[in-house]
Write a protein that holds these residues in place. Structure first.
Motif: not given
Length: 374
Positions: A167, A169, A197-199, A202-203, A221
């Protein structure tokens, strides 16, 4: 018409002494507790159910105590009045009440199906008699560890795998590339779960990579409640985008998210959505929109069984999630679920949930027990 009524309820909190795992580098090792309810009816019939809780540092007490606060409302209730009981319990003010409502609803269905001599999925209306499994990985340390894990799972009969990466990125990107290179040319149902755990940026980047590699679905995500960002992500990607399914166990919220196409599949667990009474409503809404359900079943054997029967009762569930390695989740279960040679999970064939517990094995791990009687 007279019917069997709940004469006694035993609640157990069980903390097996197995290896602790996690599913994100931001979480510590998890203490996974088994919270079990055993209902005894005045005709001698029993119903059982179990949910799995996940906490760091020590085994959970909250779900057990929530169930203890809810139990007095269950005593004296009839075996065949499940919808009314579910609704009545839902009107009570009990913290985390969705957990004991689910637990008791499943146990009532287990007793009712046993009384009728049927597995639960047949009582609900069987759509199939097996479902494809995917191995749901724990957190591992290195790319080589993940590659070795995937080889092991494929050797054990799985042909689909969900990766819980670290997790982080950039590390996750490298892992996806490495898995794709290692297993190029093999038909594997891949999915990725990054535990919110992404913004959004990033997703989107990860989702486009998963699109390129034609992975099956992209789980959690973002935070489940961030529906606007989920909508943007689902609109931009071909891969099915789904939520984690733990933080919004509510029919109306799930329906709203599906209607706005924030998620491409519903995602929930029978042991937290209100048992079968709640799960059937979510499945109905999912089917009405022509969508699939990605039902969660990570946990001990009783948790797996509860979700398996729902999957078998409907035609729009493609996968059974099996936490693997799976041995630690089989503690105290006389019947277990493992993939067959074609990668499918089959029910045990016994009535009810189809799982019996070996209390001699479980007894050393019981850290709370309460009995309630009429």
């Amino acid at each position: 018409m007279t019917q069997p009524v709940v004469k006694a309820v035993d609640l157990f909190a069980i903390g097996p002494d197995g290896e602790k795992v996690s599913w994100s580098s931001f979480l510590g090792p998890m203490c996974e507790a088994m919270i079990v309810a055993k209902l005894t009816f005045d005709n001698g019939q029993e119903g059982i159910a179990g949910l799995t809780t996940y906490t760091e540092h020590e085994f959970d007490q909250t779900a057990f105590h929530s169930a203890a606060l809810m139990t007095p409302f269950l005593l004296g209730q009839g075996m065949y009045d499940i919808p009314q009981i579910n609704a009545e319990l839902g009107r009570k003010y009990v913290p985390l009440g969705h957990l004991p409502i689910s637990l008791f609803d499943i146990a009532l269905h287990d007793a009712k199906a046993k009384q009728g001599g049927l597995p639960i999925y047949q009582m609900l209306g069987a759509a199939k008699d097996k479902v494809r499994a995917y191995a749901s990985s724990p957190l591992l340390e290195t790319i080589d560890d993940y590659i070795q894990y995937c080889h092991q799972m494929l050797d054990q009969g799985f042909n689909a795998i969900k990766i819980h990466p670290r997790c982080v990125f950039e590390e996750d990107l490298a892992l996806v590339h490495a898995l794709q290179a290692e297993f190029a040319g093999r038909e594997i149902g891949w999915s990725l779960d990054v535990d919110s755990n992404y913004n959004l940026e990033q997703a989107l980047k990860m989702g486009r990579l998963l699109d390129q590699y034609q992975w099956e679905f992209f789980e959690e995500p973002l935070s489940d409640a961030d529906l606007d960002s989920y909508k943007a992500l689902a609109d931009a990607l071909d891969i099915d985008v789904i939520c984690g399914g733990n933080s919004l166990p509510n029919l109306h919220l799930i329906k709203h998210a599906l209607q706005m196409r924030a998620w491409d599949r519903s995602r929930f667990d029978v042991t937290s959505i209100g048992g079968y009474t709640g799960a059937i409503k979510v499945m109905g809404a999912t089917q009405a929109m022509g969508m699939k359900a990605e039902v969660q079943s990570w946990g001990y054997t009783l948790t797996q069984a509860a979700n398996l029967h729902l999957m078998l009762a409907y035609s729009n569930c493609d996968y059974f999630e099996q936490a693997a390695p799976y041995e630690k989740y089989e503690v105290g279960a006389k019947q277990v679920f493992r993939p067959d040679a074609d990668g499918y999970i089959n029910p045990t064939g016994l009535p009810g949930l189809g799982v019996e517990l070996d209390w001699d094995v479980l007894d050393p791990f019981i850290y709370q027990h309460r009995r309630f009687e009429l």
